[in-house]
Enzyme design. Structure first.
Site, PDB file in Angstrom:
ATOM      1  CG  HIS A  48      14.795 -36.316   0.991  1.00  0.00           C
ATOM      2  ND1 HIS A  48      15.035 -35.021   1.412  1.00  0.00           N
ATOM      3  CD2 HIS A  48      13.898 -36.823   1.864  1.00  0.00           C
ATOM      4  CE1 HIS A  48      14.304 -34.769   2.484  1.00  0.00           C
ATOM      5  NE2 HIS A  48      13.607 -35.844   2.782  1.00  0.00           N
ATOM      6  CG  HIS A  94       8.932 -30.226   4.549  1.00  0.00           C
ATOM      7  ND1 HIS A  94       7.566 -30.176   4.472  1.00  0.00           N
ATOM      8  CD2 HIS A  94       9.258 -31.500   4.212  1.00  0.00           C
ATOM      9  CE1 HIS A  94       7.090 -31.356   4.118  1.00  0.00           C
ATOM     10  NE2 HIS A  94       8.099 -32.177   3.963  1.00  0.00           N
TER      11      HIS A  94
END
Length: 736
Positions: A48, A94
């Site tokens: 990430h 998300h």
């Protein structure tokens, strides 16, 4: 050290680090890391934050143009729109948190992307989103739709920014891993953009905003792993958002920026204090010393590890001019927010973290980011699928019946139930609301407008990643063009499965090549983005979903075009070539029950030529209504134009050279529907011939139905009932 656990292979694995990556850490620092240091490496070296599987491929994206002020690498991209004004925008995901806790996952997704924009010095003016859910009949889908939509609306509405557009889709491949991609757009002065790189030694590093809690610890690591049957246990790693605190943070940040207090600024997003502090120091070629005893906390007894990895929301880190420290503190206190000097910049190029008088971490700061593992993972191209020949497709029903059914399916039906929960007109600058090709938002205090859109067709990307990547960009370019905007730049959100599987990495590489080629040909650079990998559950990956957020400029927002027919008796023109391509079409999938075939090829030269001509017609005032053709093809687009206006259409029969169903529902690219006054039709057709742009007249506006010569007409009322019915009924509890 403060009773930290012993480092074991199991603990290393639990932090998402491979054995060879841990060996690399040992070599880098020359000793065993502390528990806090292990957490820091885990945060900075996960997928990430480090982009370790994607970075080498992202380098091929076109990112420069004369109007690009800031490309990828900062909190958001920045483009120049003239008159000293800049647009700041970005999209990011998300996904994992929203599957586990849909309301909070979605709210914090919106909050995070808004912070990325105002961190650069911009005031947010609009949000968009792209939402992908599982099959309607899946047990969790209704719950996830309800929670995510409420979360997106709850945060945006409370914060005070309009949500003006987006996408919603359903597919069984998202059953165990939904996608929540959020985009934010802001306006700033072009000469007052703020960046993350710290400068100057012994400058105060200030913590701003809300207090730190234990929510979100390992959030970034969770976003770098695939799901399994125990995913629900990760609920504590989902952050909790407070839009009212974020609104205060926005106003306080913009005020101290205006006062000239700020040297550098970074929001605390993924990996919280760790990532923000490391990035500020590393980008400025400086060290950072942090004293965690000064960090405002809302829970007692928090360890250094917890404070460094917390992803509590609504927090910022700034490097301030020392002489402005008191002034900045007064501003933050006025807004009721925490303000604490938590460290200083140093010349050491070390990242030093102290807590309770002990040094909990002492690491080389550049290597934390720059020396993250970089992988050129094995990848295999997706196998080419055969072309579906229209004459071999049996039509199970007539054209009118197919239209009525198709327009009421989960993917094609009205998403009014979704966007009516969003305040899309707050701030008073939304000129075109959700439901059209692109939103149009007025640039305050002038005639300019922004055209905003989010696009991707995942089934195309699965069938042919290269063509699917091209099409996602081309669709965004077309949508902006269809409202009269000049496409300027994109942000991307690349959602894929496990990159350690060569076929998934092949999808990623193929899509990226397609995106790169389209952006280059269309002069549509990538200025920001996000990569979300490991979107799979128990080995089942999502459809490859490279969402494209596009931004375009209108010199005069009052001259934008919309898709609604404007009057009866106008000529309906079809611009672009029609071959009747049924492969991967929604007609083939939802009417014929066949999800197969090669997707339509994308001719980028035709996209540019046709789009430039359509935009010219809009600017000249010739076009009265414009709609680009995409999912569902020609007849779905016509029905949408008719429903938006209440005016029907009388249409010529399909050309005898094409199969009727393929003509009406094929998804050939680079096409638009345009209406012009009857008196202009001949002139426009002649002009198009002169420009070598394919253009034919297919009918005339009028009546209360879609009436095709030789077919039974379908009334607008009947279409609207089908179009509006499915989603409210489904969310009301009726069976899928």
């Amino acid at each position: 050290m403060k009773n930290e656990p012993k480092i074991t292979p199991e603990l290393v694995a639990a932090h998402g680090l491979k054995p060879d990556e841990y060996e690399r850490i040992l070599k880098l620092i020359g000793r065993e890391p502390t528990f806090t240091e292990l957490g820091i490496f885990s945060a900075m070296w996960n997928e990430h934050c480090s982009y370790k599987s994607s970075r080498i491929h992202l380098r091929g994206l076109p990112t420069k143009a004369p109007w690009v002020i800031q490309g990828p690498g900062e909190n958001a991209g920045v483009i120049d729109i003239g008159d000293g004004q800049a647009v700041v925008f970005k999209m990011e995901s998300h996904n994992h948190p929203s599957y586990i806790e849909p309301y909070q996952g979605a709210t914090t997704g919106v909050g995070g992307i808004l912070r990325d924009v105002f961190t650069m010095g911009a005031r947010p003016i609009a949000c968009l989103n792209a939402l992908s859910f599982g099959a309607p009949e899946h047990a969790k889908t209704r719950h996830l739709v309800s929670g995510v939509v409420a979360g997106v609306g709850g945060y945006g509405n409370s914060f005070g920014v309009p949500t003006v557009g987006g996408q919603v889709r359903f597919h069984t491949r998202y059953d165990g891993n939904i996608l929540v991609n959020a985009m934010a757009v802001g306006l700033a002065d072009a000469d007052k953009i703020f960046y993350a790189a710290a400068s100057g030694v012994n400058m105060p590093i200030v913590y701003l905003g809300s207090k730190t809690g234990r929510d979100g610890i390992h959030g970034a690591s969770m976003a770098s792993a695939e799901f399994d049957d125990k995913s629900e246990e990760k609920r504590p790693t989902v952050q909790v958002g407070d839009p009212f605190a974020e609104k205060l943070l926005l106003e306080a940040c913009l005020e101290i920026m205006e006062k000239g207090c700020v040297i550098a600024i970074q929001d605390m997003g993924a990996a919280g204090l760790t990532c923000s502090a490391v990035e500020m120091g590393a980008k400025g070629d400086l060290g950072v010393d942090l004293d965690l005893d000064a960090v405002p906390t809302r829970e007692t007894g928090m360890s250094a590890y917890e404070m460094m990895l917390s992803e509590s929301q609504e927090r910022m880190l700034m490097v301030l001019k020392p002489e402005k420290e008191k002034e900045a503190e007064a501003i933050f206190k006025k807004w009721g927010l925490d303000f604490a000097v938590v460290g200083y910049t140093t010349p050491s190029k070390r990242f030093v973290v102290k807590h309770g008088g002990d040094v909990m971490a002492d690491l080389p700061i550049k290597e934390l980011g720059d020396e993250a593992p970089l992988y050129d993972r094995p990848h295999v191209p997706s196998a080419a699928l055969p072309v579906v020949h229209a004459r071999e497709v049996m039509a199970p029903m007539g054209v009118g019946s197919a239209l009525e059914k198709l327009i009421g399916t989960p993917d094609m039906c009205s998403k009014r139930w979704v966007w009516e929960q969003y305040d899309h007109v707050i701030l008073g600058n939304t000129m075109q609301r959700p439901g059209g090709d692109a939103a149009v938002v007025r640039v305050q205090d002038g005639p300019k407008g922004l055209a905003l859109t989010v696009d991707v067709t995942p089934r195309y990307c699965e069938a042919d990643p290269f063509e699917g990547g091209k099409q996602a960009v081309a669709e965004a370019w077309r949508n902006i063009t269809a409202v009269g905007g000049k496409p300027l730049a994109i942000t991307d959100n690349l959602n894929f499965g496990n990159p350690e599987r060569p076929e998934i990495m092949g999808q990623f590489v193929g899509c990226l090549k397609g995106i790169s080629e389209a952006c280059r040909t269309l002069d549509f650079p990538v200025v920001s983005g996000n990569v979300s990998l490991y979107n799979e559950t128990n080995g089942r990956a999502i459809l490859p979903t490279p969402s494209i957020g596009g931004v375009g400029l209108l010199d005069d927002f009052t001259k934008s075009a919309s898709l609604a027919f404007k009057a009866e008796g106008e000529a309906i023109l079809l611009i672009g070539e029609t071959h009747g391509w049924l492969g991967q079409s929604v007609y083939l999938r939802d009417i014929c029950g066949r999800e197969e075939g090669a997707p339509p090829p994308v001719d980028l030269a035709a996209e540019k030529r046709n789009g430039d001509c359509v935009r010219g017609m809009i600017h000249a005032g010739t076009a009265t209504a414009v709609h680009d053709l995409s999912d569902g093809g020609l007849l779905i687009a016509l029905a949408e134009m008719a429903m938006a206006s209440g005016i029907g259409a009388k249409l010529l029969a399909a050309p005898t050279s094409l199969v009727s169903q393929a003509y009406w529902f094929g998804e050939d690219q680079a096409r638009y529907l345009v209406t012009v006054p009857e008196t202009e039709a001949g002139r426009v057709l002649a002009k198009m011939r002169g420009c070598e742009v394919p253009c034919v007249r297919i009918g005339t506006t009028g009546g209360d139905a879609i009436a095709i010569a030789g077919e039974a007409p379908v009334t607008i009322d009947k279409l609207r009932t089908s179009f509006e019915r499915w989603l409210p009924e489904y969310m009301g509890g009726k069976a899928a």
